[in-house]
Write an enzyme that holds these catalytic residues in place. Structure first.
Site, mmCIF file in Angstrom:
data_model
loop_
_atom_site.group_PDB
_atom_site.id
_atom_site.type_symbol
_atom_site.label_atom_id
_atom_site.label_comp_id
_atom_site.label_asym_id
_atom_site.label_seq_id
_atom_site.Cartn_x
_atom_site.Cartn_y
_atom_site.Cartn_z
ATOM 1 N N ASP A 220 0.808 -1.221 0.000
ATOM 2 C CA ASP A 220 0.000 0.000 0.000
ATOM 3 C C ASP A 220 0.842 1.272 0.000
ATOM 4 O O ASP A 220 0.431 2.303 0.527
ATOM 5 C CB ASP A 220 -0.954 0.010 1.210
ATOM 6 N N GLU A 221 2.023 1.229 -0.601
ATOM 7 C CA GLU A 221 2.886 2.408 -0.645
ATOM 8 C C GLU A 221 3.324 2.741 -2.066
ATOM 9 O O GLU A 221 4.278 3.491 -2.262
ATOM 10 C CB GLU A 221 4.109 2.210 0.262
#
Length: 276
Positions: A220-221
């Site tokens: 999620d980055e």
């Protein structure tokens, strides 16, 4: 859409003049143009809409005018091919399928692949092939290999994670590098993990949002494509917030796919360049 030329390369003097000048030499009418220079990274990005399809010599000549390593691509007016991955939540998948049915997105959903059968009736209702690749009894690498091989058989331009609740292996991400778009239930990296709306409720937040991003090997980055919010207040329960949040997720996911289909997205390190 018109034919679209996308260019990204090291920044240099006169790049816009070189590109537009060559277009003029080939009698190509430019109907729209966007450009951006990342001064820190010294990178140049440009999206050019052309009313006429260039001949085969155009790209070769253009590459000769630009800095070494330039990436130039011509995109036809065909719809962008998309494969969607899903689990059990219907809102993002249904939102994309409905917009495709309405011809509101410049995409063609080739197939839906899920690790559960729950959403098969939804895909069937829109006449989109639905495949179940169960993860039961398989390692993450084994499951990703099976899903990846099925995706590859469709040869899509973009893979959309429509609330696909599986952590992808580095091998899978590398196989489809720069093609995977995910929707996340917050402004990253806030409220990551399980029950994000309950976390937000406990903190008394006044806005909730969603983030669409490209997938990389950091959970999620990946580079953020777009974000949006909706306002909440003290009277909203966690369940109410979850329903409101799903509407934002659906909207942001569809907009991100539309941007990709119109070739308005460029990955720039761990950021993106997004032309309006």
């Amino acid at each position: 859409m018109n034919t679209i030329l996308t260019t990204q390369c090291a920044d240099d003097v006169g790049l816009i003049a070189k590109i537009t000048g060559l277009c003029h030499q080939h009698n190509l009418n430019i109907t729209r143009n966007n450009e951006f220079v990342d001064k820190d990274a010294q990178r140049f990005f440009m999206r050019t809409e052309l009313s006429v399809q260039p001949n085969s010599e155009f790209l070769t000549q253009l590459e000769g005018l630009l800095p070494t390593g330039a990436k130039v691509t011509l995109h036809s007016n065909e719809k962008t091919k998309v494969v969607l991955l899903a689990t059990k939540e219907a809102h993002c998948l249904g939102g994309v399928l409905l917009k495709q049915f309405e011809q509101a997105l410049n995409i063609e959903v080739l197939a839906v692949i899920a690790n559960y059968p729950n959403l098969a009736p939804l895909a069937k209702g829109f006449d989109v092939p639905f495949h179940v690749v169960s993860h039961e009894g398989l390692s993450r690498a084994e499951h990703d290999l099976q899903v990846g091989d099925l995706i590859a058989s469709y040869n899509p331009d973009i893979i959309g994670l429509a609330k696909y609740m599986r952590i992808l292996s580095p091998e899978f991400v590398g196989r489809f590098d720069g093609k995977i778009i995910n929707i996340h239930h917050s402004f990253l990296p806030a409220f990551i993990g399980a029950k994000p709306y309950h976390q937000a409720f406990e903190r008394g937040v006044k806005i909730i949002g969603a983030t669409a991003h490209f997938v990389n090997n950091e959970l999620d980055e990946g580079p953020i494509i777009m974000q949006d919010v909706t306002h909440v207040n003290h009277a909203n329960t966690a369940e109410m917030m979850a329903k409101m949040g799903k509407d934002v997720e659906k909207t942001v996911f569809c907009k991100a796919l539309q941007l990709a289909s119109e070739h308005k997205l460029f990955i720039n390190g761990n950021r993106t360049v997004v032309f309006s």
